[in-house]
Motif scaffolding. Structure first.
Motif, PDB file in Angstrom:
ATOM      1  N   LEU A  54       0.823  -1.212   0.000  1.00  0.00           N
ATOM      2  CA  LEU A  54       0.000   0.000   0.000  1.00  0.00           C
ATOM      3  C   LEU A  54       0.854   1.257   0.000  1.00  0.00           C
ATOM      4  O   LEU A  54       0.541   2.229  -0.702  1.00  0.00           O
ATOM      5  N   ILE A  59      -0.367   5.392  -1.660  1.00  0.00           N
ATOM      6  CA  ILE A  59      -1.508   5.804  -0.834  1.00  0.00           C
ATOM      7  C   ILE A  59      -0.985   6.630   0.340  1.00  0.00           C
ATOM      8  O   ILE A  59       0.174   6.496   0.741  1.00  0.00           O
ATOM      9  N   GLU A  60      -1.801   7.475   0.874  1.00  0.00           N
ATOM     10  CA  GLU A  60      -1.381   8.324   1.974  1.00  0.00           C
ATOM     11  C   GLU A  60      -0.969   7.441   3.161  1.00  0.00           C
ATOM     12  O   GLU A  60      -1.702   6.499   3.520  1.00  0.00           O
ATOM     13  N   TRP A  63      -3.440   6.229   5.938  1.00  0.00           N
ATOM     14  CA  TRP A  63      -4.392   5.168   5.616  1.00  0.00           C
ATOM     15  C   TRP A  63      -3.700   3.810   5.555  1.00  0.00           C
ATOM     16  O   TRP A  63      -4.286   2.789   5.922  1.00  0.00           O
TER      17      TRP A  63
END
Length: 91
Positions: A54, A59-60, A63
């Motif tokens: 991830l 992705i940030e 998160w």
């Protein structure tokens, strides 16, 4: 009146107590911890690998790290269950 005495001899040799049909069965606390680590490690590695995946996708990070507490909690819970033989009387 006749009494019989039977002597129970325990074999402490680790090689003779190994059962190839049930390799995760254990008799001592040290083996329970080893069995728990062997059972939990693949799931922990997969969960941490998903976290890295991830983060690699961009992705940030907040998160991505939101999935870290459930991964660690489930791994710790599984370790406790396997190391204490919590489910041994239910199988």
């Amino acid at each position: 009146m006749v009494t019989q005495h039977t002597e129970i001899v325990k074999n402490t040799d680790a090689a003779s107590s190994f059962d190839p049909d049930a390799p995760l069965e254990s008799d001592s606390d040290g083996n329970n911890r080893r069995r728990a680590i062997l059972a939990v490690t693949p799931f922990l590695v997969i969960g941490l690998g998903n976290l890295v995946l991830l983060l690699g996708w961009g992705i940030e990070p907040l998160w991505a790290f939101a999935i870290l507490p459930p991964i660690l909690f489930c791994s710790a819970l599984a370790y406790i269950v396997f190391s204490t033989d919590f489910l041994s009387d239910r199988t």
